[in-house]
Design a protein around this motif. Structure first.
Motif, mmCIF file in Angstrom:
data_model
loop_
_atom_site.group_PDB
_atom_site.id
_atom_site.type_symbol
_atom_site.label_atom_id
_atom_site.label_comp_id
_atom_site.label_asym_id
_atom_site.label_seq_id
_atom_site.Cartn_x
_atom_site.Cartn_y
_atom_site.Cartn_z
ATOM 1 N N ILE A 347 0.902 -1.236 0.111
ATOM 2 C CA ILE A 347 0.053 0.079 -0.110
ATOM 3 C C ILE A 347 0.866 1.326 0.067
ATOM 4 C CG2 ILE A 347 -1.441 1.276 1.324
ATOM 5 C CD1 ILE A 347 -2.789 -1.447 2.388
ATOM 6 N N GLN A 350 2.450 1.817 -3.288
ATOM 7 C CA GLN A 350 1.409 2.409 -4.253
ATOM 8 C C GLN A 350 1.144 3.601 -3.873
ATOM 9 O OE1 GLN A 350 0.984 0.902 -6.967
ATOM 10 N NE2 GLN A 350 -0.246 2.364 -7.789
ATOM 11 N N LEU A 351 1.122 4.149 -2.628
ATOM 12 C CA LEU A 351 0.970 5.425 -2.132
ATOM 13 C C LEU A 351 2.051 6.608 -2.880
ATOM 14 C CD1 LEU A 351 -1.345 6.747 -0.403
ATOM 15 C CD2 LEU A 351 0.193 6.889 1.315
ATOM 16 N N THR A 354 1.523 6.697 -6.704
ATOM 17 C CA THR A 354 0.134 7.718 -6.771
ATOM 18 C C THR A 354 0.771 9.227 -6.805
ATOM 19 O OG1 THR A 354 -0.952 5.797 -6.141
ATOM 20 C CG2 THR A 354 -2.086 7.903 -6.873
#
Lengths: 535, 385, 277
Positions: A347, A350-351, A354
């Motif tokens: 997570i 991916q954070l 992004t």
């Protein structure tokens, strides 16, 4: 006094080269410049020699401009121009007057061209001119630039200068140059051999090349032998410094591993929590550095000092968040903790992808960390690696002090040894857990700051280190900070010494295999904790 | 004797999942096969070749999940490196398929695969010899992962490396292999891996019939492995394995050499993973070092965790569900998948430690309890540890 | 040359490779002593858990080991069963078998069964399965995989179930048993494996008075057929079963003899009463 001597030196130089002396009287500096614009490539060198002989104060900058390929002349009046490329546009300046002029058409100017022969001549001429510079560094560099092109006149000149020289570096350079000169062209074999012996202490590649040449082409067998012996000695030294260099790189890798692993030594080693998101704490630290630099663009040199506490706080807070939200519910279930924290690491990656894009970001290095400490011609240590090495040790000592001397450290050790008992003694185990985890994560964040100085910052930064960090902690013995230190440096050095033999990839594979085998033999690491409590 | 019969009947009456599982699996695949081959393309019941391939891929993943479940669910060995065995099986199959290309490659070399010609190699490396024989390649599909698992398992279990340590070493193993396979000098196509396959046993891999046959083959093998594994795990051997999971030292004091049991199970599981890899490669048409990536291996663990470990059918269902979700999700919002996957890890471990199969088991138990209250709950009950 | 001779040594046809050798089978008890423990030493980071310990257990006897916490009782059992390596000394099973050379599994197969202080049963499996696992049988891989319960084995398990009073709980998960029942199950697992020597660590901890009494009966009935060594803190219980008692103190034997003899032994009184507050 010095001025007078310099003049004397020049005069001497002029008189000792008869060809120059002859023509000196007939042509003035300006005429020579004019001749330069008219001469073709083959005729250029004699003119340049004459220009050098005039001793005009402009000669150095003229030669430099010419060497850089920036010297042009206006076709209309044959006035020399220097054309410098500034940010993609050409800046025109009249060379002699120094006045800036409007850009001219491509057809209106012509470049004074140089070939390799001329370039060689120019650089040694510049060297000769700079010998009298007031900067010791420039003088030394000038001498070194003359090493291979030294002729009798300049050699005498150097010998002369040597008497006046007080700077050690320059002296050593001059000695080298003179030794090389006599090794090449001394009259007697004995002098040659003496010079070769002197050279055997030197590591400059020019000296080696000369010795190679002598070894193969010298007429006298004694000289050849001396050259061989000297080369052997030099080779020995070069190999030695090669090892020192590898050792340094190994220590540097070790310091990176240490920074990555000591946070883990706390969370995994002391608390027994397996945190697969540890690598992402490094990554967060590195990104914090990047953001801090974005926020204070004018102060790159100071941004690191802000980034270190900032990274500690950011990573530490994330650590506490993870501990509070996930890990505490999985107490005593290591495999589940492993899976959950792995999910968190996905997570977080991916954070970052992004928010910051998946591309790697470059973090600028402050001035004081760029460049390198040159110990000798074959060994130089880059400042950034040196700084990180020292930094890692400081962080390590700080952590050791925290764990051994502070109340938090005492609580942490108490909780990790016997949670229920600690709770019964009134220690708020929940708080201690959260704080310890925050500490371990925060230190990983600091490690990230250091990493950002060595590599580009990307979302996968942490992943590359997680396995290595675990290996370090396990290798050193779980729960043993000192073991972690030793393990990090051992693995770092082992890796770097293997690399030249086996290649980078194979080296890391071999180290992995070694650790796997090692764990087979000693599952409790290098420095196991023994006794009943360890069961 | 009466005891024996009660015992045996008790054993079988527990609703063994084998029969329903195999029936559902085979029915669905056969229906899919019919839907692809015999129902015309304009019919609503037609199954596209894309779907067939996707199904085949899912089923080979399911087989891989089964392999992980066998070691993790039943023996407590959390392997984060099963992707390595899968990839090795895949590479063995890929090598066979490469050799089948023959002179139809871009460079037209009758012996050497394209990437070797490209690297200016002039002889086939020794480990490629024999891979043009199907039987030999299939043997390697079993032997290479099996051998690696044996050596690794023997080293690890013999010196009693357990728990998290073992997990991390397995992850290191697959990581090391990934680094190795990325190297061109290894002779496995480096970065690009093996691809551009033409045919398998003379059948074109592009043909619908071949695709369907591969799907049926995968389903059949999955069913067979499921049945065999079920038998193994219900035997006394399986009981020893479960006992090792719950108290390895105690099992040792009963006189079982637990390390050998674990090695045997690990090798068995690795071979299943190898078979799964070998079935996967011809269906997706490529195998590259990315399959060794630690993330892949750990994804398998999530399939098993979602489905419920310790129940073979749970692993299969988990693999199918998660992969279906992945396919749909990555099509909708490609960036979101990793968030999803990460959240799955966290949520399943926090809230569904027994996975979907556990939820199902609980429902069944409470339903049964509701039906006849006086009978104490028995086998379906959750394990307490 | 050495490689060659090594290979030759390895390939000698008159001997079997160590890993192929079956564990030595026969136990020589000509001297009526089953277990010889001599000069056993073991220290953990300077703490001497076992200190020149000498102990002989007769074949078929029921021996009680008592002693304060840290006297080395459990550690002694760990050494005998191969869980812990000792620093020096020797442990012989019968006259010929050096136990220190064997692994836990081998030692169990030689016929030494152990019940732990904390009951360790396989909680996720039924009572019946627990006993099946403990059955005396070939414990190699393939035989285990192909094993089917023979009627006599089922009878055996059934008998033991009756003995330990768990017949009604046959198919219950072991994890669902009460603490006392788990203790019984573990004793049952010992019984079903028919060991030569039983090492029983605190069998009655957590048992009711009635259960304790039954345990005492069971252990007494075992002696003779089996050799039993019991570690226990409950003096009442020890008195009810003991014929010979050994008192351990700080890793060595302090006194040995009948319960009365031991209780009146001056050293024992000094150690126990002298240190009492």
């Amino acid at each position: 006094m010095k001025q007078a001597l310099l003049m004397f030196g020049c005069w001497l130089a002029l008189w000792s080269t008869p060809t120059v002396a002859e023509t000196d009287t007939t042509s003035s500096y300006d005429d020579l410049l004019m001749a330069l614009t008219e001469a073709d490539l083959n005729a250029t060198q004699p003119i340049l020699e004459k220009i050098e002989a005039t001793g005009h104060p402009e000669v150095l900058s003229l030669f430099q401009t010419l060497l850089d390929g920036n010297l042009h002349f206006r076709k209309a009046d044959q006035v020399l121009l220097s054309i410098v490329d500034v940010n993609g546009t050409d800046q025109y300046t009249e060379f002699q007057s120094g006045t800036a002029i409007e850009p001219l058409g491509r057809r209106d100017v012509s470049k004074i061209r140089v070939n390799n022969n001329l370039r060689n001549f120019l650089s040694s001429a510049i060297g000769r001119l700079q010998l009298r510079s007031s900067e010791p560094d420039l003088r030394s560099a000038a001498v070194l630039s003359l090493l291979t092109t030294l002729d009798a006149a300049t050699a005498d000149d150097l010998a002369e200068l040597r008497r006046e020289e007080s700077n050690r570096t320059v002296l050593s350079s001059i000695d080298l140059a003179l030794a090389m000169y006599s090794a090449r062209s001394a009259n007697t074999v004995a002098a040659q051999i003496t010079a070769i012996d002197t050279l055997s202490d030197r590591l400059q590649p020019e000296a080696r090349n000369l010795l190679f040449d002598l070894e193969r082409n010298a007429d006298n067998p004694a000289v050849r032998e001396a050259a061989t012996a000297a080369l052997k000695k030099i080779d020995g030294k070069v190999t030695f410094y090669g090892y020192v260099d590898q050792l340094f790189f190994g220590l540097s890798l070790g310091s990176v591993l240490l920074l990555a692993a000591i946070g883990l030594a706390i969370t995994f080693g002391v608390m027994g929590v397996i945190n697969m998101a540890h690598g992402e704490m490094l990554m967060l630290g590195a990104y914090t550095t990047y953001v801090v630099q974005l926020l204070m663009p004018g102060f790159i040199n100071y941004s690191l000092w802000v980034a270190i506490p900032a990274a500690f706080i950011v990573a530490g807070l994330f650590g506490i968040l993870i501990e509070r939200c996930v890990i505490r519910f999985l107490h005593g279930r290591p495999l589940e903790t492993l899976l959950a924290t792995f999910g968190i690491s996905l997570i977080l990656q991916q954070l970052v992808r992004t928010v910051f894009s998946p591309l790697n970001r470059r973090v600028a290095a402050p001035d004081w960390m760029s460049g390198s400490l040159e110990i000798n011609p074959v060994l130089s240590l880059t400042y950034n690696r040196l700084t990180i090495l020292i930094f890692a040790l400081i962080v390590f000592v700080a952590l050791l002090v925290i764990m051994k001397k502070t109340a938090l450290g005492l609580y942490v050790r108490a909780v990790s040894q016997n949670r229920d008992m600690a709770k019964a003694m009134g220690i708020k185990t929940d708080r201690v857990d959260a704080l310890t985890f925050g500490l371990g994560s925060g230190i990983a964040g600091i490690g990230g700051v250091a990493l950002s100085q060595l590599t580009n910052v990307g979302p996968n930064l942490g992943q590359a280190y997680i396995i290595d960090s675990f290996m370090v902690v396990v290798f050193g013995g779980v729960g043993n900070l000192l073991g972690t230190l030793v393990a990090a440096f051992t693995l770092g050095i082992a890796n770097k010494f293997l690399e030249p033999v086996t290649g980078t990839v194979l080296a890391s594979i071999l180290v992995l295999v070694f650790i796997i085998l090692f764990i087979q033999k000693r599952p409790k690491g290098l420095f196991p904790q023994r006794g009943r409590a360890a069961e | 004797m009466s005891l024996l019969t009660t015992f045996m009947s008790r054993r079988n009456s527990l609703g063994s999942p084998v029969l329903p599982f195999v029936t559902i699996l085979m029915t669905l695949t056969v229906l899919a096969a019919i839907g692809n081959l015999w129902i015309p393309a304009d019919s609503a019941l037609h199954v596209s070749t894309y779907t067939i391939t996707l199904l085949g891929k899912y089923l080979s993943f399911a087989m891989l999940a089964l392999a992980v479940d066998i070691v993790w669910g039943y023996c407590g060995i959390l392997s984060l490196g099963h992707g390595a065995f899968f990839a090795l099986g895949g590479y063995a199959m890929g090598m066979y398929l490469m050799r089948q290309i023959g002179s139809r490659g871009v460079y037209g070399d009758p012996i050497l695969p394209d990437f070797m010609v490209f690297l200016d190699w002039d002889v086939l490396p020794w480990y490629w010899l024999g891979m043009d024989q199907f039987w030999f390649a299939m043997l390697m599909v079993l032997l290479v992962p099996g051998l690696l698992a044996f050596v690794f398992g023997w080293l690890a279990f013999h010196s009693r490396v357990t728990g998290v340590y073992l997990s991390i070493i397995t992850q290191a193993l697959t990581y090391a292999l990934m680094l190795a396979f990325f190297r061109n000098e290894m002779g496995f196509g480096g970065n690009n891996g093996l691809t551009d396959f033409k045919d398998l046993l003379g059948f074109s891999l592009q043909a619908d019939t071949t695709r369907v046959a591969l799907l049926l083959c995968t389903a059949g093998l999955l069913a067979a492995i499921f049945m065999f594994s079920h038998w193994v795990l219900k035997s006394r051997f399986g009981k020893v394995i479960e006992a090792i999971r719950d108290g390895e030292p105690r099992v040792r004091f009963l006189g079982y050499r637990t390390d050998r049991y674990k090695v045997a199970l690990f090798v068995y599981s690795a071979m299943i993973a190898g078979i799964a890899g070998a079935l996967y490669v011809p269906q997706v048409g490529i195998i590259n070092p990315g399959e060794f990536a630690p993330l892949n291996s750990i994804e398998i663990v999530v399939w098993v965790a979602v489905g419920g470990r310790g129940t073979l059918y749970g692993a299969v269902i988990g693999a199918l569900l998660v992969n279906y979700a992945k396919t749909r999700f990555t099509a909708l919002m490609p960036d979101g998948w990793l968030f999803m996957l990460g959240a799955l890890f966290v949520l399943v471990t926090l809230f569904l430690p027994k996975g979907l199969a556990g939820v199902y088991g609980q429902l069944i138990t409470s339903w049964k309890r509701g039906r006849n209250r006086d009978e104490p709950p028995q086998r379906n009950q959750e394990a307490t540890s | 040359m050495t490689a060659l001779s090594h290979t030759a040594e390895l390939m000698r046809r008159d001997q079997v490779w160590p890993f192929l050798q079956p564990p030595a089978a026969s136990i020589n008890v000509d001297k009526d002593i089953l277990l010889y423990i001599e000069d056993l030493n073991l220290s953990f980071d300077g703490f001497k858990a076992l200190n020149n310990l000498n102990l002989y257990i007769n074949d078929g006897e029921l021996r009680c080991l008592i002693g304060a916490n840290g006297a080395g009782k459990t550690t002694l059992m760990d050494v005998i069963t191969g869980k812990t390596q000792c620093d020096s000394g020797s442990v012989f099973f019968g006259q010929t078998i050096n136990l220190l050379k064997y692994s836990e599994a081998d030692i169990a197969e030689l016929g030494i069964g152990r019940k732990f202080q904390k009951p360790t049963v396989f909680e996720a499996q039924s009572v019946f399965d627990n006993l099946e696992l403990a059955l005396k049988s070939n414990k190699r891989l393939l035989p285990t995989l192909l094993a089917r319960l023979s009627p006599s084995e089922i009878d055996r398990i059934d008998t033991v179930l009756a003995t330990i009073g768990l017949t009604d709980h046959r198919f219950q998960l072991a994890g669902a048993l009460s603490h006392g029942q788990k203790q019984w199950l573990e004793i049952g697992m010992l019984l079903v494996s028919e060991p030569r020597l039983l090492l029983i660590d605190e069998p009655v901890a957590g048992m009711t008075a009635e259960e304790t009494e039954r345990t005492a009966e069971l252990l007494t009935s075992l002696a003779g057929k089996h050799t039993v060594v019991v570690v226990e803190h409950d003096m009442e219980f020890v008195r009810s079963i003991a014929r010979t008692v050994t008192v351990l103190h700080q890793g060595s034997v302090l006194a040995e003899g009948s319960m009365d003899h031991v209780q009146n032994h001056p050293d024992v009184i000094e150690v126990y009463l002298g240190e009492a507050p």
